[in-house]
Design a protein around this motif. Sequence first.
Motif, short mmCIF file in Angstrom:
data_model
loop_
_atom_site.label_atom_id
_atom_site.label_comp_id
_atom_site.label_asym_id
_atom_site.label_seq_id
_atom_site.Cartn_x
_atom_site.Cartn_y
_atom_site.Cartn_z
N ALA A 1 -4.66 9.87 0.69
CA ALA A 1 -5.91 10.19 0.01
C ALA A 1 -7.09 9.54 0.74
O ALA A 1 -8.15 10.16 0.90
CB ALA A 1 -5.87 9.73 -1.44
N LEU A 2 -6.91 8.32 1.20
CA LEU A 2 -7.97 7.62 1.92
C LEU A 2 -8.29 8.32 3.24
O LEU A 2 -9.46 8.52 3.58
CB LEU A 2 -7.56 6.17 2.18
CG LEU A 2 -8.58 5.29 2.85
CD1 LEU A 2 -9.77 5.07 1.93
CD2 LEU A 2 -7.96 3.97 3.25
N SER A 3 -7.27 8.72 3.97
CA SER A 3 -7.51 9.38 5.26
C SER A 3 -8.12 10.77 5.07
O SER A 3 -8.98 11.18 5.86
CB SER A 3 -6.22 9.47 6.06
OG SER A 3 -5.29 10.30 5.42
N LYS A 4 -7.71 11.47 4.04
CA LYS A 4 -8.32 12.79 3.77
C LYS A 4 -9.78 12.64 3.39
O LYS A 4 -10.63 13.42 3.83
CB LYS A 4 -7.54 13.51 2.68
CG LYS A 4 -6.25 14.10 3.13
CD LYS A 4 -5.58 14.86 2.00
CE LYS A 4 -4.28 15.50 2.45
NZ LYS A 4 -3.67 16.29 1.37
N SER A 5 -10.10 11.65 2.57
CA SER A 5 -11.48 11.42 2.16
C SER A 5 -12.33 11.02 3.37
O SER A 5 -13.44 11.52 3.55
CB SER A 5 -11.56 10.34 1.10
OG SER A 5 -10.87 10.74 -0.06
N PHE A 6 -11.81 10.10 4.19
CA PHE A 6 -12.55 9.68 5.37
C PHE A 6 -12.77 10.86 6.30
O PHE A 6 -13.87 11.03 6.83
CB PHE A 6 -11.79 8.56 6.09
CG PHE A 6 -12.45 8.14 7.37
CD1 PHE A 6 -13.58 7.36 7.35
CD2 PHE A 6 -11.94 8.55 8.59
CE1 PHE A 6 -14.20 6.98 8.53
CE2 PHE A 6 -12.55 8.18 9.77
CZ PHE A 6 -13.68 7.39 9.74
N TYR B 1 -16.35 12.33 7.38
CA TYR B 1 -16.62 12.30 8.81
C TYR B 1 -17.04 13.69 9.30
O TYR B 1 -18.02 13.82 10.03
CB TYR B 1 -15.37 11.82 9.55
CG TYR B 1 -15.46 11.91 11.04
CD1 TYR B 1 -16.21 10.99 11.76
CD2 TYR B 1 -14.79 12.91 11.74
CE1 TYR B 1 -16.30 11.07 13.14
CE2 TYR B 1 -14.87 12.99 13.12
CZ TYR B 1 -15.63 12.07 13.82
OH TYR B 1 -15.72 12.15 15.16
N HIS C 1 2.01 5.22 0.19
CA HIS C 1 1.76 6.32 1.10
C HIS C 1 0.71 7.28 0.53
O HIS C 1 -0.18 7.74 1.25
CB HIS C 1 3.06 7.07 1.39
CG HIS C 1 2.88 8.27 2.25
ND1 HIS C 1 2.56 8.19 3.58
CD2 HIS C 1 2.96 9.60 1.96
CE1 HIS C 1 2.47 9.41 4.09
NE2 HIS C 1 2.70 10.28 3.12
N ILE D 1 0.86 -1.18 0.00
CA ILE D 1 0.00 0.00 0.00
C ILE D 1 0.90 1.23 0.00
O ILE D 1 1.76 1.38 0.86
CB ILE D 1 -0.93 0.00 1.22
CG1 ILE D 1 -1.82 -1.23 1.19
CG2 ILE D 1 -1.77 1.26 1.24
CD1 ILE D 1 -2.70 -1.38 2.41
N PHE E 1 -1.75 6.67 -1.43
CA PHE E 1 -3.08 6.07 -1.32
C PHE E 1 -3.62 6.22 0.09
O PHE E 1 -4.79 6.57 0.28
CB PHE E 1 -3.02 4.60 -1.71
CG PHE E 1 -4.32 3.87 -1.48
CD1 PHE E 1 -5.41 4.07 -2.32
CD2 PHE E 1 -4.46 3.01 -0.41
CE1 PHE E 1 -6.60 3.42 -2.10
CE2 PHE E 1 -5.65 2.35 -0.18
CZ PHE E 1 -6.72 2.56 -1.03
N LEU E 2 -2.80 5.97 1.08
CA LEU E 2 -3.23 6.11 2.47
C LEU E 2 -3.57 7.55 2.82
O LEU E 2 -4.53 7.81 3.55
CB LEU E 2 -2.17 5.58 3.41
CG LEU E 2 -1.96 4.07 3.41
CD1 LEU E 2 -0.82 3.70 4.33
CD2 LEU E 2 -3.22 3.36 3.82
#
Length: 56
Positions: free
Chosen positions: A10-15, A19, A5, A3, A7-8
């Motif tokens: 972008a995923l955390s920013k989207s989450f 939220y 960095h 995985i 991608f992680l």
Amino acid sequence: MIIEHAFLVALSKSFGLFYLIALSIAVVVYVMWPSNKRRFDDAAKSILRDEAGPCR
């Protein structure tokens, strides 16, 4: 599977974005709920009831 960095991030920013949007909607719904009107009106007026007068 590795995985990356980016991608992680972008995923955390989207989450985080979704939220915060969901939390904001929940707060607005709570504040606008008709049964909470009396509670907020009482809280707004309570500071005026407790005041004895100007400080000297």
